[in-house]
Design an enzyme around this catalytic site. Sequence first.
Site, PDB file in Angstrom:
ATOM      1  CD  GLN A   1     -59.247   6.023 -55.985  1.00  0.00           C
ATOM      2  OE1 GLN A   1     -59.553   6.432 -54.871  1.00  0.00           O
ATOM      3  NE2 GLN A   1     -58.473   6.706 -56.817  1.00  0.00           N
TER       4      GLN A   1
ATOM      5  CB  CYS B   1     -58.857  11.067 -59.645  1.00  0.00           C
ATOM      6  SG  CYS B   1     -59.329   9.413 -59.083  1.00  0.00           S
ATOM      7  CG  LEU B   2     -54.421   9.456 -55.562  1.00  0.00           C
ATOM      8  CD1 LEU B   2     -54.293   8.693 -54.254  1.00  0.00           C
ATOM      9  CD2 LEU B   2     -53.160  10.270 -55.829  1.00  0.00           C
TER      10      LEU B   2
HETATM   11 NI    NI Z   1     -60.415   9.650 -57.124  1.00  0.00          NI
END
Ligand code: NI
Length: 177
Positions: A51, A99-100
Amino acid sequence: MIRPILKMGDPRLLRKAEPVTHFAIPALDELIADMFDTMHAAQGAGLAAPQIGINLRLVIFGFGTNSRYPDAPAVPETVLINPQLTPLSEEIEDGWEGCLSVPGLRGMVPRWKMLHYEGLDQFGKRISREVDGFHARVVQHEYDHLEGILYPMRITDMTQFGYVDVLFPELDADNDE
Ligand code: NI
């Protein structure tokens, strides 16, 4: 140091991540510290290295209380490297996830209810746990990031997918993920 979080649509979120091979080295410690800074700044429940654009099999998660998931029980703060997941029963449980990398949205996602997971911590020491409920959900969500899977890909009923401020107006409006 807080790092920028990649958002859905970025092809780097769709890669299969590579195993970590070196432990207890400064570069790994620095990466993990940055991941905690980034997760805490975003009030996230977990964060996977992909991420922030790092294609390694490394996730962090855990919180005492979390404003994004006010009803969730505490999950110990954990660094989990090269994880392996094994469901402990056939039982599947639906639950809301965000989710970020998918800011502002929530979806209902089916996950294994009970799970054994193992892996290594930042020192290369083995972690082995049996968990259920939200803890099991968070681990499965973070593991998916290592396989290039984002939670919207797991939603089976697309009527259960929408904006946080519409679905959960009682949540803090300042908390924009
Ligand atoms: Ni996530």
